[in-house]
Enzyme design. Structure first.
Site, short mmCIF file in Angstrom:
data_model
loop_
_atom_site.label_atom_id
_atom_site.label_comp_id
_atom_site.label_asym_id
_atom_site.label_seq_id
_atom_site.Cartn_x
_atom_site.Cartn_y
_atom_site.Cartn_z
N ARG A 82 59.24 58.78 31.62
CA ARG A 82 58.67 60.16 31.14
C ARG A 82 59.26 61.32 32.01
O ARG A 82 59.34 62.35 31.77
CB ARG A 82 57.37 59.99 30.97
CG ARG A 82 56.64 61.22 30.36
CD ARG A 82 55.13 61.09 30.52
NE ARG A 82 54.54 59.89 30.27
CZ ARG A 82 54.26 59.37 28.67
NH1 ARG A 82 54.08 60.22 28.03
NH2 ARG A 82 53.55 58.27 28.57
N TYR A 140 48.48 58.24 19.74
CA TYR A 140 47.73 58.43 20.93
C TYR A 140 46.80 59.67 20.87
O TYR A 140 46.49 60.12 21.93
CB TYR A 140 48.71 58.47 22.08
CG TYR A 140 49.77 57.55 22.25
CD1 TYR A 140 49.75 56.04 22.21
CD2 TYR A 140 50.96 57.92 22.27
CE1 TYR A 140 50.55 55.17 22.54
CE2 TYR A 140 52.27 56.97 22.51
CZ TYR A 140 51.79 55.50 22.55
OH TYR A 140 52.87 54.68 22.74
N CYS A 187 53.12 60.60 3.81
CA CYS A 187 51.98 60.42 3.15
C CYS A 187 51.03 59.49 3.88
O CYS A 187 50.59 58.39 3.39
CB CYS A 187 52.26 59.57 1.83
SG CYS A 187 53.63 60.56 0.78
#
Ligand code: LLP
Length: 423
Positions: free
Chosen positions: A280, A320, A345
């Site tokens: 990250r 999350y 949906c």
């Protein structure tokens, strides 16, 4: 230039020097857009924090597995941390060599282990006794010595924004519980085709402070000392990934200097080569998901902004409850508090709930920020939606580095004459 690489010029959001409306017109939406110079700056910042001690940054491929992003990191000198045969294949396709690769993961198959040994990876991080035995068998069959590291679960308390991204706590499936490490070290000594070259850990992801690391490092050092005491040629100490990035404006970037001070001290104490596995930190802020507003909708007293991207493109909010800042590409007057939702949906298909944003209308472009990590790499075809394009920007140029999937891609592996078989 803003640290993320995205900034407004004359009211229009640019990726480096490329105006996003122009890019959207050329490539369509939804699209992931990555800034090459942001990735470069993040890599250099981390690398410099460890200057002077032997270290190697292994980018966690799961965060962003795009071949061009991987190549960019390779050119900077990075290695990779992989968790599957697929990631190994990608890494090799991107020009990495086996020696650049650390193979982590709790469930490696025989085929993946063989693939890794054939590629001559630097280390295979062992996560169970049963796996250690399988690695030994596969290495014996191939007539090679498998370089392994034990992934220690240091069993420390880890504070992450979501329970799903903790790994270094007691009771998790990851790593070898610290009380069992000695037994595994003994077993390694008894097996003829594995060589214990390292000790590692990974505490979790999006870890905001250095406390878990402070607690865990002595436990890792104890494991290293134990293995060395038993005569194992330990060369590597792997501290995993997990550095946080700010998603919300009040959050701060990980304190790299604090992190580096603690980790450097531990690495110096051992004299080993330090391995880092950031994902990250290197890519999250370098990327956005660019999406177009399809509709505005008002229902049951609420406002909705319906976008052409959905949870299949970026699942982090749904999975999350992750926060992603969302900005209009063209600065717009007025403001509205709305749910920003996709076309899928499922009521979990949202990017933001009750978010105040400028009063954007259909046709406006939005940038879902901090989407360079765990964005495209977690995308799926749910609702039979082709996955979005990926675009790399470098200065005033941009290139499509991942083509938008076409409708035929959705069915091509299913379109075959049926061959019924009997058992
Ligand atoms: N090393 C290992 C062994 C890992 O399991 C991970 C991430 C990393 C390194 C890189 O961690 P990072 O530096 O990126 O925090 N999908 C989630 C994140 C899952 C992380 C899993 N392991 C998310 O979107 O937040």
């Amino acid at each position: 230039m803003s640290p993320t690489g995205f900034e407004y010029r004359d009211g229009v959001l640019h990726a480096e020097q490329v105006a996003l409306p122009l890019l959207a017109a050329a490539v369509g939406t939804p699209a992931y857009v990555y800034c090459a110079n942001t990735v470069r700056a993040r890599y250099r910042r981390l690398d410099q924090a460890f200057a002077g001690i032997p270290h190697h940054i292994h980018f966690a491929v799961k965060a962003n597995s795009n071949l061009s992003v991987l190549s960019l990191l390779r050119e900077l000198g990075a290695g990779v941390d992989i968790v599957s045969g697929g990631e190994l294949y990608r890494a090799l396709q991107a020009g990495f060599h086996g020696r650049d690769v650390v193979f982590s993961g709790v469930g490696k198959t025989v085929q993946e282990i063989a693939q890794a040994l054939e590629a001559e990876v630097q280390l295979i991080n062992v996560e169970s006794e049963a796996e250690l035995v399988v690695i030994d068998v596969v290495a014996a069959r191939l007539g090679v010595m498998a370089p392994i590291a034990i992934r220690v679960n240091p069993e420390v308390t880890v504070d992450t924004p979501h329970a799903y991204i903790k790994t270094g706590e007691k009771g998790q499936k990851f790593g070898i519980p610290r009380d069992d490490v000695a037994r595994l070290v003994e077993l390694t000594g008894e097996l003829s085709h594995v060589q214990l070259r390292g000790m590692g850990m990974h505490l979790g992801s999006q870890i905001g402070n250095a406390d878990p690391l402070r607690d865990a490092l002595p436990r890792l050092l104890a494991a290293i000392a134990y293995a060395q005491g038993k005569g194992h040629p330990i060369a590597f100490m792997d501290v995993g990934g997990g550095l946080s990035v700010p998603y919300e404006s009040h959050e701060r970037d990980a304190d790299i200097d604090d992190y580096a001070t603690i980790v450097r001290a531990a690495a110096l104490e051992t004299g080993l080569t330090l391995l880092l596995e950031p994902g990250r930190f290197l890519v999250a802020e370098a990327g956005i998901l660019l999406t177009e507003v399809l509709y505005r909708k008002h229902a049951a007293g609420k406002d909705f902004v319906v976008t052409d991207a959905g949870m299949n493109d970026l699942i982090r909010p749904a999975l999350y409850q992750a926060y992603h800042a969302i900005d209009p590409v063209t600065l717009t007057d007025g403001s509205v508090a709305a749910d920003i939702v996709g076309p899928i949906c499922e009521s979990g298909d949202f990017f933001a709930k009750d978010r105040r944003l400028p009063d954007v209308q259909a046709g406006a472009l939005l940038a879902v920020r901090t989407a360079g990590a765990y964005g495209f790499s977690m995308a799926s075809n749910y609702n039979s939606r082709p996955r979005p394009a990926e675009v790399l920007v470098d200065g005033d140029q941009f290139a499509v580095v991942g083509a938008r999937e076409q409708l035929d891609d959705l069915v091509r592996l299913e379109r075959m004459p049926l061959q019924w078989r009997t058992a």
